[in-house]
Design an enzyme around this catalytic site. Structure first.
Site, mmCIF file in Angstrom:
data_model
loop_
_atom_site.group_PDB
_atom_site.id
_atom_site.type_symbol
_atom_site.label_atom_id
_atom_site.label_comp_id
_atom_site.label_asym_id
_atom_site.label_seq_id
_atom_site.Cartn_x
_atom_site.Cartn_y
_atom_site.Cartn_z
ATOM 1 N N GLU A 1 0.848 -1.190 0.000
ATOM 2 C CA GLU A 1 0.000 0.000 0.000
ATOM 3 C C GLU A 1 0.884 1.240 0.000
ATOM 4 O O GLU A 1 1.825 1.345 0.783
ATOM 5 C CB GLU A 1 -0.910 -0.015 1.235
ATOM 6 N N ARG B 1 -17.562 2.971 5.927
ATOM 7 C CA ARG B 1 -16.432 2.408 5.192
ATOM 8 C C ARG B 1 -15.242 2.139 6.122
ATOM 9 O O ARG B 1 -14.533 1.142 5.982
ATOM 10 C CB ARG B 1 -16.025 3.375 4.069
ATOM 11 N N TYR C 1 -28.734 7.715 4.706
ATOM 12 C CA TYR C 1 -29.009 6.479 5.455
ATOM 13 C C TYR C 1 -28.132 6.429 6.696
ATOM 14 O O TYR C 1 -27.179 7.186 6.844
ATOM 15 C CB TYR C 1 -28.816 5.240 4.585
ATOM 16 N N ASP D 1 -12.022 -0.926 -8.494
ATOM 17 C CA ASP D 1 -11.950 0.324 -9.245
ATOM 18 C C ASP D 1 -10.768 0.377 -10.207
ATOM 19 O O ASP D 1 -10.753 1.204 -11.119
ATOM 20 C CB ASP D 1 -11.859 1.515 -8.288
#
Length: 390
Positions: free
Chosen positions: A30, A104, A214, A293
């Protein structure tokens, strides 16, 4: 196998955990120096929930997530109900797993915990991939710090600006859609009870603009994402913009929308550009595969972007179990996943037009003709990444 994963987002961590569980040696690289997801909440329908349960995340989903009763599509000003998709018990019974809304950050942390429990040394931070060299019997990745790592397989899960994609597909940049997205989190306690939205994922549809609201964090926070047609700006989830512009974008909207905006922290209004690509049908080379993605960035208008990356991760891990050479296994993965992901990308694009219709009568007719509930219950939600034939 010896496998390198580039990118430690939701898709990359789901893939790594799935692969380590199958006995593979996985290293996740990463580029960020410290790990910490940012951004809004995500929605996990049964097609993704099944994978998360398989990875041991049910306790997190139950504790941190919220199970909405429905999707509601409403007019932006008067709240007229245009369409509804039943969720809650109906979704779980029909599709074999619950539907969750979860921050998330909470989902990302749970996936990281799952990977660390399997292999505490799998993740390496501060590693930016710069160049990929593919040979017949191995793959090499050159990093910005000058190091070179070798493996049998490379998985690109490094997002819409993917470096790995350039090796597999092309180096073309993503294209700005003409839409930007506001992102807010509002403590529910600030909002008067009468103005709190129902236990649903509510999409408020208006002229060239829509908003999604939400709950997350067990119902303590209200997630607000507003998608507006605006000129291009920075593509960054951490870019703050003036509250006054948010206020202007939603002037005259329903009191529930206004209550969320008026109770937001004035210095915590984030807005970023929504970019897109034409769906790619090439996802792999003989020793490199893409997911999420990196190969199919998806507008958030079907709430399936993260779910598609999780599906990719599960199917890719299963493809490596097939009794065939690696290039053939990766081709099987691509042939199975590419058409489904392309359909989600294309329908998400179409939803942008549907949600932004100006004329109320035209919008009513469009929702009736589209029948979103029938479509999603027919092909989207029933999909089972753990058992579908590949």
């Amino acid at each position: 196998m010896d496998i390198i994963v580039i990118g430690a987002g939701i898709g990359g961590l789901a893939a790594a955990a799935s692969l380590v569980r199958r006995g593979h040696h996985v290293r996740v690289y990463e580029q960020a120096p410290a790990l910490g997801e940012v951004g809004a909440a995500v929605q996990m329908s049964a097609n993704a929930t099944k994978v998360l349960f398989d990875l041991g995340l049910k306790p997190t989903l139950e504790a941190e997530g919220v199970k909405p009763l429905s999707f509601e599509f409403r007019r932006y000003n008067d709240g007229e109900l245009l369409h509804e998709i039943k969720l809650g018990a109906a979704h779980a019974e029909k599709h074999g797993a619950p539907y969750y809304q979860i921050h998330r950050v909470d989902l990302h942390r749970a996936l990281l915990d799952a990977l660390n429990a399997l292999d505490a040394n799998a993740l390496r931070l501060g590693m930016r991939a710069q160049q990929i060299r593919e040979a017949d019997d191995h793959i090499e990745v050159a990093f910005a710090d000058g190091s070179i790592e070798r493996a049998e397989l490379l998985i690109g899960a490094d997002g819409i600006k993917s470096a790995v994609r350039q090796h597999v597909v092309d180096a073309e940049p993503p294209v700005f859609t003409g839409h930007v997205a506001w992102r807010l989190s509002i403590p529910v306690e600030r909002i008067a009870p009468a103005l709190r939205p129902p236990l649903a994922s509510t999409i408020w549809c208006g002229p060239r603009n829509h908003a999604v609201m939400y709950y997350m964090r067990g119902g303590a926070l209200l997630n607000f994402v507003g998608c507006v047609e605006r000129p291009w700006e920075e593509e960054s989830w951490t870019a703050r913009q003036p509250w006054s512009e948010l206020d202007q974008d939603y002037a005259g909207w329903h009191p529930m929308v206004r209550a969320a905006i008026e109770n937001a922290d004035r210095d915590q209004c984030f807005r970023w550009a929504l970019n897109n690509r034409t769906p790619a049908m090439v996802w792999n080379t003989p020793r490199v595969a893409l997911l999420g993605d990196a190969v199919h960035p998806t507008l958030p208008y079907m709430a399936q972007g993260a779910a598609m990356a999780i599906e990719d991760a599960a199917v890719l891990a299963r493809a490596l179990d097939l009794d065939c050479p690696l290039p053939q296994a990766l081709q099987r993965y691509t042939r199975h996943r590419a058409p489904r992901a392309a359909r989600v990308v294309e329908e998400s694009n179409e939803m942008a037009d549907l949600y932004h219709i100006d004329n109320a009568d035209e919008m009513r007719r469009a929702f009736k003709d589209r029948n979103i509930a029938a479509s999603r219950n027919d092909w989207l939600y029933p999909y089972d990444p753990l058992h579908v034939d590949i």
